[in-house]
Write an enzyme that holds these catalytic residues in place. Structure first.
Site, mmCIF file in Angstrom:
data_model
loop_
_atom_site.group_PDB
_atom_site.id
_atom_site.type_symbol
_atom_site.label_atom_id
_atom_site.label_comp_id
_atom_site.label_asym_id
_atom_site.label_seq_id
_atom_site.Cartn_x
_atom_site.Cartn_y
_atom_site.Cartn_z
ATOM 1 N N CYS A 2 0.860 -1.190 0.000
ATOM 2 C CA CYS A 2 0.000 0.000 0.000
ATOM 3 C C CYS A 2 0.893 1.237 0.000
ATOM 4 C CB CYS A 2 -0.863 0.004 1.255
ATOM 5 S SG CYS A 2 -1.858 -1.466 1.419
ATOM 6 N N ARG A 27 1.381 1.636 -6.119
ATOM 7 C CA ARG A 27 1.495 0.659 -5.023
ATOM 8 C C ARG A 27 0.145 0.096 -4.608
ATOM 9 N NH1 ARG A 27 6.246 0.633 -2.098
ATOM 10 N NH2 ARG A 27 5.187 -0.165 -0.258
ATOM 11 N N TRP A 75 -3.938 -1.567 -1.318
ATOM 12 C CA TRP A 75 -3.982 -2.750 -2.168
ATOM 13 C C TRP A 75 -4.432 -3.849 -1.217
ATOM 14 C CZ3 TRP A 75 -3.479 -3.733 -7.319
ATOM 15 C CH2 TRP A 75 -3.417 -5.068 -7.703
ATOM 16 N N ASN A 101 0.886 -0.534 6.138
ATOM 17 C CA ASN A 101 1.246 -1.335 4.969
ATOM 18 C C ASN A 101 1.890 -2.597 5.525
ATOM 19 O OD1 ASN A 101 1.954 -2.329 2.457
ATOM 20 N ND2 ASN A 101 3.897 -1.210 2.408
ATOM 21 N N GLY A 102 1.446 -3.774 5.061
ATOM 22 C CA GLY A 102 2.021 -5.037 5.547
ATOM 23 C C GLY A 102 0.903 -6.000 5.925
ATOM 24 N N GLU A 482 7.107 -21.597 -19.048
ATOM 25 C CA GLU A 482 7.091 -20.217 -18.548
ATOM 26 C C GLU A 482 8.351 -19.469 -18.976
ATOM 27 O OE1 GLU A 482 5.222 -18.094 -17.552
ATOM 28 O OE2 GLU A 482 6.377 -16.622 -16.440
ATOM 29 N N LYS A 486 8.374 -16.039 -21.224
ATOM 30 C CA LYS A 486 9.042 -14.797 -20.820
ATOM 31 C C LYS A 486 9.904 -14.269 -21.959
ATOM 32 C CE LYS A 486 7.078 -13.682 -18.113
ATOM 33 N NZ LYS A 486 5.954 -14.504 -17.940
ATOM 34 N N GLU A 489 7.775 -13.131 -25.127
ATOM 35 C CA GLU A 489 6.842 -11.994 -25.013
ATOM 36 C C GLU A 489 7.554 -10.664 -24.808
ATOM 37 O OE1 GLU A 489 4.034 -11.704 -21.775
ATOM 38 O OE2 GLU A 489 5.281 -12.946 -20.518
ATOM 39 N N HIS A 505 10.793 -37.360 -29.933
ATOM 40 C CA HIS A 505 9.568 -37.481 -30.753
ATOM 41 C C HIS A 505 9.396 -36.286 -31.670
ATOM 42 C CE1 HIS A 505 8.495 -40.914 -28.237
ATOM 43 N NE2 HIS A 505 8.970 -40.203 -27.226
ATOM 44 N N LYS A 604 -1.627 -5.951 -20.141
ATOM 45 C CA LYS A 604 -1.394 -6.561 -18.825
ATOM 46 C C LYS A 604 -2.554 -7.478 -18.445
ATOM 47 C CE LYS A 604 0.569 -7.619 -15.066
ATOM 48 N NZ LYS A 604 1.623 -8.662 -15.187
HETATM 49 C C1 AGP Z 1 2.395 -13.529 -18.763
HETATM 50 O O1 AGP Z 1 3.667 -12.922 -18.680
HETATM 51 C C2 AGP Z 1 1.439 -12.738 -19.624
HETATM 52 N N1 AGP Z 1 1.363 -11.392 -19.189
HETATM 53 C C3 AGP Z 1 0.093 -13.431 -19.780
HETATM 54 O O2 AGP Z 1 0.317 -14.739 -20.274
HETATM 55 C C4 AGP Z 1 -0.761 -13.552 -18.494
HETATM 56 O O3 AGP Z 1 -0.170 -14.483 -17.617
HETATM 57 C C5 AGP Z 1 -2.146 -14.050 -18.899
HETATM 58 O O4 AGP Z 1 -2.736 -13.081 -19.728
HETATM 59 C C6 AGP Z 1 -3.064 -14.313 -17.690
HETATM 60 O O5 AGP Z 1 -3.271 -13.130 -16.993
HETATM 61 P P1 AGP Z 1 -3.993 -13.224 -15.560
HETATM 62 O O6 AGP Z 1 -3.091 -14.014 -14.676
HETATM 63 O O7 AGP Z 1 -4.161 -11.810 -15.106
HETATM 64 O O8 AGP Z 1 -5.303 -13.928 -15.748
#
Ligand code: AGP
Length: 609
Positions: A2, A27, A75, A101-102, A482, A486, A489, A505, A604
């Site tokens: 927060c 924050r 938050w 905050n915490g 994952e 990273k 993307e 395979h 995002k």
């Molecule tokens: C991951 O780095 C991406 N930003 C994307 O795959 C993300 O994880 C996905 O859109 C799911 O988002 P969410 O966790 O907010 O549902």
């Protein structure tokens, strides 16, 4: 996470605090509030739900006037976003006011004790227990009351408190949450982070863990954790506002990678008690009789959250002995799943992903119980699911998810161990072992992050590659997925995660000197199998970057580059193994000049299909 701002001086505190809070919105911003000791000597409070500008509008209609005050952007971790739960909070006589905050781990016990003593609570927050506890010990001296109260508090806190009967001072205290004092001329400031103070001063005093400070407009007295008066260095901060929001890091993504020791700890603190072998998830109470009747758990999510779900499947099946199936939300919602005697777990950082929300609603239409693993209190997903376990990562600004992923893994470990305890599918000794291992993860992540430069050196070698193959097995196959995500993307380099056992395979045909292979091979039951895969890749001219456990001497002869991570139990290794992959992707993208925090074509939160 927060935002906190406090002021004491000769100016109108409300204006200064509000402007400071505006610089801390990154924050947290699901609710906000400001409290002053007004010229009449009374405590005046304004609180609003939603974005900070709602509070701004409130202040225009109902201005606050006074020279000492505190403010907060929230938050939420305990209690939904609402005016009642917004900070500041007061004692029953509205004399003492607090912002926090915490996470107060033992707030339920404190609340229960205080209620038995006749105290009436108005909010669902952990913070309110603190202000009532201070009031309980208050005999006219605010500092002494705070010192006494803190002896009974467990958890992390940055607290800032004012008292209408001592309007010439602010008392603050910090433990495992930042607090910074801004030094002015005949005025002083307090904030949870630098950006809030920059418009007023660049002279800043950073309180240390366990410090308590009493601040007047012209004096700052600090007591250290042993209650001894001490001097804290005053630093001059030369950052501009944008640099300050990133905490001095070049990108939010890097800042969030380095926040992970704290966010992992914040997600399990108050929920696991290794010495007792106990797990307690306040907001997701699924009991043994319910769990024993389950025939299946579906785990449904998108992107990085889906990969967390793949790890979750292995944990739930191995710890709680419940069959689990993982699906992407965009597939689950169109396959008419058979959900008899099933629980649907949906995982989402934002809590607003369209496909994941649709999957949740489908599950509810089918009469299934649902549980959300979510980072955003008050988000659609967390409100609509029957149960929820929150990750306590604070806002994740970088589009590429990092701290949210390890927060989700942490929540899934806690959940799977909670269920194992309830179903008695794991011995008490094993439960304590895993809880102790999880407890030690934040320190191990911190230790690894000190070596981030070694990953940067490796990244420099591979920026000209156009294809990567990430390989892992069992709990680290999702980490391979994952790690590949990273990289692709944020650097726009093609990368593919694959189960290492599948190399023969097909994908082995791809390997040559142009295609680096990242192999995730920590100590564990599939380590030898991973060594074979690494040798296969080498035999075909591949360049191998191996993510391996410290003290692994064998791997040096088998691979080209090694990234050593602290040893931990194999089931917990995904939390460790993903950190170097986050850094590898980050450094490659930065060298390529990519927009790391806002990569092209991505949002995002994917709130549309
Ligand atoms: C991951 O780095 C991406 N930003 C994307 O795959 C993300 O994880 C996905 O859109 C799911 O988002 P969410 O966790 O907010 O549902």
């Amino acid at each position: 996470m927060c935002g906190i701002v406090g002021y004491i001086g000769e100016e109108n505190a409300a204006d200064i605090i509000y402007k400071g809070l505006e610089r801390l919105e990154y924050r947290g911003y699901d609710s906000a509030g400001i409290a002053l000791v007004s010229q009449s000597g009374e405590v005046e409070i304004r609180r609003s739900v939603g974005k900070l500008n709602r509070l701004g509008a409130n202040l225009v209609k109902n201005p606050l006037v006074g020279k000492v005050g505190i403010g907060h952007t929230r938050w939420a971790t305990h209690g939904k976003p609402s005016e009642e739960n917004a900070h500041p909070h007061t004692d029953e006589t509205k004399s003492i006011v607090i912002v926090h905050n915490g996470i107060i781990e033992n707030y339920a016990e404190l609340k229960n004790m205080l209620q038995k003593e006749g105290v009436t609570f108005k909010s669902e927050t952990d913070t309110e227990a603190v202000v009532h506890l201070i009031k309980k010990y208050y005999k006219g001296n605010l500092l002494q009351a705070v010192q006494t109260a803190l002896k009974e508090i467990k958890g992390s806190y940055a607290l800032v408190i004012i008292d209408k009967n001592n309007p010439d001072r602010i008392v603050c205290a910090r433990l495992d949450a930042p607090l910074i004092i801004g030094i002015g001329e005949n005025e002083n400031f307090i904030a949870s982070d630098i950006p809030a103070l920059l418009p007023y001063t660049r002279k800043m005093m950073f309180l240390e863990n366990g410090d308590i400070a009493e601040i007047t407009k012209d004096k700052i007295s600090v007591l250290d954790k042993k209650n001894n008066p001490c001097e804290r260095e005053i630093k001059t901060i030369l950052w501009d506002a944008v640099q300050a929001e990133k905490g001095g890091y070049k990108h939010f993504m890097l800042k969030e990678i380095f926040e992970q020791p704290r966010t992992i700890e914040d997600t399990f603190k108050g929920r696991i008690y290794p010495e007792e072998g106990r797990v307690y998830i306040e907001e997701a109470k699924l009991e043994a009789d319910f769990l024993n009747k389950l025939s299946k758990v579906y785990i449904v999510a998108c992107g990085t959250s889906y990969y967390a779900g793949l790890v979750g499947k292995i944990l739930i099946e191995n710890f709680a002995r419940i069959p689990a199936e993982v699906d992407t939300a965009s597939e689950f919602r169109y396959r008419d799943p058979i959900c008899d005697n099933s629980l649907i777990i949906v995982i989402s950082q934002s809590g607003e992903t369209a496909d994941t929300l649709a999957a949740l609603r489908l599950a509810k239409e089918k009469g299934c119980p649902t549980l959300a693993v979510c980072n955003a209190v008050g988000s659609s997903l967390s409100r609509e699911a029957h149960h929820v376990i929150y990750t306590h990562c604070g806002p994740e600004i970088g589009v590429a998810s990092t701290k949210a992923f390890t927060g989700q893994l942490t929540a899934l470990y806690v959940l799977a161990l909670d269920w194992a305890a309830k179903k008695e599918s794991m011995s008490k000794e094993m439960l304590k072992k895993y809880l102790k291992e999880l407890w030690e993860i934040p320190l191990k992540v911190s230790e690894f992050l000190k070596k981030a430069d070694s990953v940067q050196e490796i990244a420099k070698i591979f920026t000209n590659k156009r294809d990567f193959l990430y390989l892992g097995r069992n709990v680290n196959y999702p980490v391979a997925l994952e790690g590949a995500l990273k990289l692709k993307e944020i650097s726009y380099i093609h990368a593919e995660g694959y189960p290492a056992g599948e190399m023969k395979h097909g994908p082995i045909a791809l390997i040559d000197e142009r295609m680096p292979v990242v192999a995730i091979a920590p100590k564990g039951k599939v380590y030898e199998k991973m060594l074979s895969n690494i040798e296969e890749a080498k035999a075909r001219g591949g360049t191998v970057i191996a993510v391996v456990s410290e003290k692994d001497e064998i791997i040096k002869q088998k691979s080209d580059y090694q990234i050593f991570i602290p040893e931990t139990d194999e089931y917990l290794s995904p939390i460790m193994a993903v950190i170097p992959l986050q850094l590898l992707a980050y450094y490659i993208a930065v060298i390529l000049g990519c927009d790391v925090d806002q990569p092209r074509n991505l949002a995002k939160s994917v709130t549309v299909e």
